[in-house]
Each structure stands twice: as C-alpha cells, then as structure tokens.
Write an enzyme that holds these catalytic residues in place. Structure first.
Site, mmCIF file in Angstrom:
data_model
loop_
_atom_site.group_PDB
_atom_site.id
_atom_site.type_symbol
_atom_site.label_atom_id
_atom_site.label_comp_id
_atom_site.label_asym_id
_atom_site.label_seq_id
_atom_site.Cartn_x
_atom_site.Cartn_y
_atom_site.Cartn_z
ATOM 1 N N GLY A 163 81.689 -11.602 25.317
ATOM 2 C CA GLY A 163 82.950 -12.198 25.750
ATOM 3 C C GLY A 163 83.583 -11.484 26.932
ATOM 4 N N HIS A 167 73.103 9.359 33.870
ATOM 5 C CA HIS A 167 74.459 9.779 33.499
ATOM 6 C C HIS A 167 74.534 11.017 32.589
ATOM 7 C CE1 HIS A 167 75.185 5.287 34.426
ATOM 8 N NE2 HIS A 167 75.482 6.001 35.499
ATOM 9 N N PHE A 208 84.001 -10.052 18.640
ATOM 10 C CA PHE A 208 84.936 -8.950 18.845
ATOM 11 C C PHE A 208 86.372 -9.412 18.572
ATOM 12 C CE2 PHE A 208 87.398 -6.423 22.141
ATOM 13 C CZ PHE A 208 87.566 -5.333 21.294
ATOM 14 N N ASP A 222 89.784 -10.909 18.008
ATOM 15 C CA ASP A 222 90.139 -12.331 18.119
ATOM 16 C C ASP A 222 89.717 -12.913 19.472
ATOM 17 O OD1 ASP A 222 91.777 -10.944 19.769
ATOM 18 O OD2 ASP A 222 93.612 -12.016 19.231
HETATM 19 P P1 NAI Z 1 82.370 -5.709 29.402
HETATM 20 O O1 NAI Z 1 82.882 -4.355 29.630
HETATM 21 O O2 NAI Z 1 83.099 -6.857 30.029
HETATM 22 O O3 NAI Z 1 82.246 -5.949 27.843
HETATM 23 C C1 NAI Z 1 83.374 -6.041 27.116
HETATM 24 C C2 NAI Z 1 83.052 -6.934 25.938
HETATM 25 O O4 NAI Z 1 82.341 -6.197 24.955
HETATM 26 C C3 NAI Z 1 84.285 -7.438 25.255
HETATM 27 O O5 NAI Z 1 84.759 -8.575 25.928
HETATM 28 C C4 NAI Z 1 83.741 -7.730 23.881
HETATM 29 O O6 NAI Z 1 83.073 -8.986 23.848
HETATM 30 C C5 NAI Z 1 82.704 -6.642 23.681
HETATM 31 N N1 NAI Z 1 83.315 -5.526 22.940
HETATM 32 C C6 NAI Z 1 84.143 -4.580 23.420
HETATM 33 N N2 NAI Z 1 84.506 -3.728 22.454
HETATM 34 C C7 NAI Z 1 83.879 -4.135 21.333
HETATM 35 C C8 NAI Z 1 83.849 -3.668 19.998
HETATM 36 N N3 NAI Z 1 84.525 -2.589 19.627
HETATM 37 N N4 NAI Z 1 83.090 -4.346 19.121
HETATM 38 C C9 NAI Z 1 82.374 -5.432 19.489
HETATM 39 N N5 NAI Z 1 82.371 -5.919 20.736
HETATM 40 C C10 NAI Z 1 83.117 -5.284 21.642
HETATM 41 O O7 NAI Z 1 80.835 -5.756 29.786
HETATM 42 P P2 NAI Z 1 80.200 -6.487 31.034
HETATM 43 O O8 NAI Z 1 80.891 -6.050 32.265
HETATM 44 O O9 NAI Z 1 80.079 -7.925 30.723
HETATM 45 O O10 NAI Z 1 78.762 -5.831 31.060
HETATM 46 C C11 NAI Z 1 77.767 -6.124 30.092
HETATM 47 C C12 NAI Z 1 76.673 -5.106 30.251
HETATM 48 O O11 NAI Z 1 76.160 -5.165 31.586
HETATM 49 C C13 NAI Z 1 77.148 -3.662 30.037
HETATM 50 O O12 NAI Z 1 76.134 -2.958 29.394
HETATM 51 C C14 NAI Z 1 77.349 -3.141 31.444
HETATM 52 O O13 NAI Z 1 77.165 -1.749 31.511
HETATM 53 C C15 NAI Z 1 76.259 -3.895 32.204
HETATM 54 N N6 NAI Z 1 76.566 -4.086 33.624
HETATM 55 C C16 NAI Z 1 77.767 -4.643 34.034
HETATM 56 C C17 NAI Z 1 78.020 -4.875 35.372
HETATM 57 C C18 NAI Z 1 79.274 -5.543 35.851
HETATM 58 O O14 NAI Z 1 79.473 -5.693 37.049
HETATM 59 N N7 NAI Z 1 80.157 -5.995 34.978
HETATM 60 C C19 NAI Z 1 77.026 -4.490 36.405
HETATM 61 C C20 NAI Z 1 75.801 -3.939 35.880
HETATM 62 C C21 NAI Z 1 75.604 -3.747 34.527
#
Ligand code: NAI
Length: 400
Positions: free
Chosen positions: A10, A213, A35, A37
């Site tokens: 999400g 990292h 996650f 709500d």
């Molecule tokens: P994000 O940081 O937007 O993910 C947040 C989401 O994770 C929340 O919306 C929720 O659905 C879930 N979440 C958060 N806390 C939670 C919890 N306690 N329990 C269950 N679910 C929970 O991630 P994003 O940006 O979509 O990235 C996805 C993957 O891709 C990550 O591994 C990130 O490192 C990688 N990535 C992201 C990039 C970007 O530009 N956004 C670029 C390259 C890699």
C-alpha cells in the site's frame, strides 16, 4: 487471456503498480493491504475518483495515467480467489504476513512476484505458500522498476524515473501459467524498464543492494561514543577507509560463494555475481569522478551527492544514528544474514560478514550468529535458507 492481478502492499510502489496495471486492457486489479487501516483509507480516499500516476519519462516529459483498481481490501478471502498473478510491492519485513494471508486462497498455477523480492524471498515463499502454492512459480526482481513517491495518499503518485533495465529470476516449480510470465509482467508495468532474466535466483540473492548498508553502518559507528554529533555525516561521500575495506572483503566473500556454487554445480551459471567495484564500473561509470579504488568510486559517485546517514534529532538539535532504519532492521535479517546462510551452505568462510553481523545483532538486540553458526534464538526473524529447511547446497540448487 485475462490477467487477474493481486497487488500486495500500500506504499509508494504499490500505488504506482496499481495505477499502471489498472490502466491496461485485460488486466483486472485487486489490491490487498494488511497494514493497519491502510486498505480502508485508500478505498475511502479514492472513493469514486480515478487514481493518477504522474510518470516522468526518461526524456523528461510527463505522462498522466488515470485508472481505477477493481478492489482495495484487507480481506484475503475476497482479494485472492481467481487471481493468477500476485505481485508483492512492499518492504521485505511485511512479506511474511502476505504469504500467510494469501496461502489458503491461492489457485493452482499462480505466478508470485517479488517486485522487489529482496534476499530470501524464494525460501520464504516455498515454506509459507503451503499446499495452495505448491504449483506457484516464484519470480524475484532485484529492485523496484521506478524511483517513486506518493503525492497524495490514495490519489496521486509520482514516478521520478524508471530504471533502464531490471533483472529477475523465475523458478517455475512445475507451474503452468496461462500466460508467458516475463512478457505479461512487462505488459503490466509498461515498456520501461526493460525486464531481463538473470541466470538464476541465487545470483539475484547474492547481488542484492542490501550488501552495502550494514558494513557502512558498522564501519562508521563501531567506535561511536554515544554522544550526539553536530551534523548528519555523509553516507557515501563520507565513506572511511575501514568501511571501504570491509565492503571489499564482504563483496569478495560473495564472489567466492558464487564460485564455490559453480564449482560444485557447473550448470549453475553464477557469472552475474561480480565484485562491488566491478559493479560500480559497469553501472555508474558516467557518474564516478575517481575510479582509482572502490572507496574513491563510492565517494565520488555523483548519484550519491548529499546523501546522509539515517539520523534522529536530539532535543538540543544534534543527531544520533537511527538504528531502526532499514539499513539495519531490514538489511541485516533480510540481507547480510541471508548471504551468510548461503555462503555457509556453499562452505565459504565469511569473516567480514560475520564481523558485521556480530556488531549489527548487538545493536538490534537480536541473536543470529552464535559461536560461528546461524543458530541464534532470533533466526526466525530472518530469511536465511536454513530457517526454511534448506540445509544443503543441493537443496538450494534444486529449487527451480
Ligand atoms: P514504502 O516505504 O512506501 O512502504 C510502506 C508500506 O509498507 C506501507 O504503505 C504499508 O503497506 C507497509 N507497511 C509499513 N509498515 C508496516 C507494518 N508495520 N506492517 C505491515 N506493513 C507495513 O515502500 P516503497 O517505497 O513502496 O518500496 C517498496 C520496496 O521497494 C522497499 O523494499 C524499498 O526499499 C524498495 N525500493 C523503493 C524505491 C522507491 O523509490 N520508493 C526505489 C527502490 C527500491
């Protein structure tokens, strides 16, 4: 063929994927967010509107893509039945919950995708998908296709740029999908990045960017006296001698692991797994000013300009390192410990990884590596192959 896609997640990436996929003909999209709500908030915010993906193309032009998914829910029993393609776009620590939630409802011959997968995705998938997922193919991508961030939650997301290419590995496990796997995922995400196939899933694991990292955190903070510092130190530009040397050693251990696997199983093509320095030479040659050493290459890579360590501010406006950031909480259990597990099965000693893990687990208050073995009480929080009953190199190479 109608692709019935389930998006798991999400956040930023899930918003982009949902928006792009919902705009394609013959793709029906259900979204599952477990996650808090989040699903309800997303559904209510979207209401009867269209969601917008604001996509900045390579040439700098902007494309607006509007669409609506079929369903947004936190209820796997509603979202999963009928889906033939499942894409996880969520940080690795959340994968376990999704595997457990979807397993009871999976239909035969489903394709399960980690976009990105991050290390150990395949081991966890095999273990947790159970009977339902016995004939699921597992597709692991090395990263997310785009740099992206949500503008307005539930409504608008920005793609800052797509990658040029993105590699994946596919494990078929006897799956007979109704559609060509890679071509269909390419259709769903659009023409960029160009999706490519890595030689096998082990090289995708050993190449993960999680590798940089933890050694850099360790090298920077190992002798820290606990006193707040006046400024946030630069992450890459501030790379010290010790960290660069450790990175070189960790990377060498990964290359040796790949070689050992290839030696025992010559049909495992491991040549994708290259030393970090060679990786920079290949991938960032335009952006690096001084290629004289790994340390100088990382310090002078303009793509990293200004990136600082993850820090928390103290009441007196100073800073302390944020050890709850994903560089530690994700990249050790879903990175370094997975590499260590694979190296152990390949019979390759890993003193540099061990040194990093021993420091990291102390900081995290966890126990993974004890007396030189991955046997600590918190191994169940990791994705090392051993945790999921992969106990030999034979088990690893037979996953296909
Ligand atoms: P994000 O940081 O937007 O993910 C947040 C989401 O994770 C929340 O919306 C929720 O659905 C879930 N979440 C958060 N806390 C939670 C919890 N306690 N329990 C269950 N679910 C929970 O991630 P994003 O940006 O979509 O990235 C996805 C993957 O891709 C990550 O591994 C990130 O490192 C990688 N990535 C992201 C990039 C970007 O530009 N956004 C670029 C390259 C890699």
């Amino acid at each position: 063929v109608l692709v019935k896609l389930l998006v798991c997640g999400g956040g930023n990436g899930a918003h982009v994927l949902t928006g792009l996929a919902s705009s394609r003909h013959n793709v029906k999209v259900n979204v599952l967010s477990l996650f808090a709500d989040e699903a309800e908030r997303w559904r209510n915010t979207l209401a009867d509107n269209h969601s917008v993906v604001n996509f900045r193309e390579k040439d700098g032009s902007n494309k607006i893509i509007t669409s609506r998914p079929n369903m947004i829910t936190n209820d796997a029993s509603k979202a999963v039945p009928g889906c033939n393609l499942v894409i996880f776009t969520v940080p690795a620590f959340a994968h376990e919950g999704y595997f457990r939630a979807i397993a009871p409802y999976l239909e035969p011959n489903t394709v399960i995708v980690g976009l990105p997968s991050q290390p150990g995705f395949q081991f966890q998938a095999c273990d947790l998908l159970g009977m339902g997922g016995r004939t699921s193919a597992i597709v692991s991508f090395e990263s997310l296709p785009w740099a992206c961030r949500i503008g307005t939650f539930g409504r608008e997301v920005q793609v800052l740029g797509p990658k040029d290419t993105l590699a994946c590995a596919i494990i078929m496990r006897g799956c007979k999908p109704l559609f060509p796997v890679l071509k269909t995922i390419q259709y769903v995400i659009g023409k960029e990045p160009k999706l490519t196939m890595a030689a096998n899933y082990l090289s995708i694991n050993l190449l993960a960017d999680a590798v940089v990292h933890p050694p850099m955190m360790y090298g920077t903070w190992k002798d820290w006296d606990g006193k707040p510092v006046a400024e946030k130190p630069l992450f890459y530009q501030g790379l010290n001698e010790f960290s660069a040397d450790l990175l070189d050693k960790v990377s060498t251990e990964l290359v040796q692991t790949a070689k050992a696997i290839h030696q025992k199983y010559p049909d495992m093509d491991m040549k994708d797994v290259i030393h970090l320095f060679d990786w920079y030479k290949l991938n960032y040659k335009e952006s690096i000013k001084d290629m004289s050493s790994l340390r100088m290459a990382m310090k002078t890579c303009t793509a990293y300009d200004g990136l600082v360590h993850p820090m928390k501010e103290t009441p007196d406006k100073k800073f302390v390192p944020d050890f709850t950031y994903r560089y530690m909480t994700e990249d050790i259990p879903f990175g370094m410990v997975v590499f260590r597990g694979i190296s152990e099965l390949a019979g390759v000693p890993t003193p540099a990884m061990d040194e990093t893990i021993i420091w990291g687990q102390k900081i995290l208050g966890k126990e993974f590596l004890v007396n030189g073995k991955l046997q600590g009480k918190d191994m169940n929080l990791t994705r090392a192959p051993q945790r999921f009953h992969f106990n030999s190199l034979f088990d690893l190479v037979n996953l296909r």
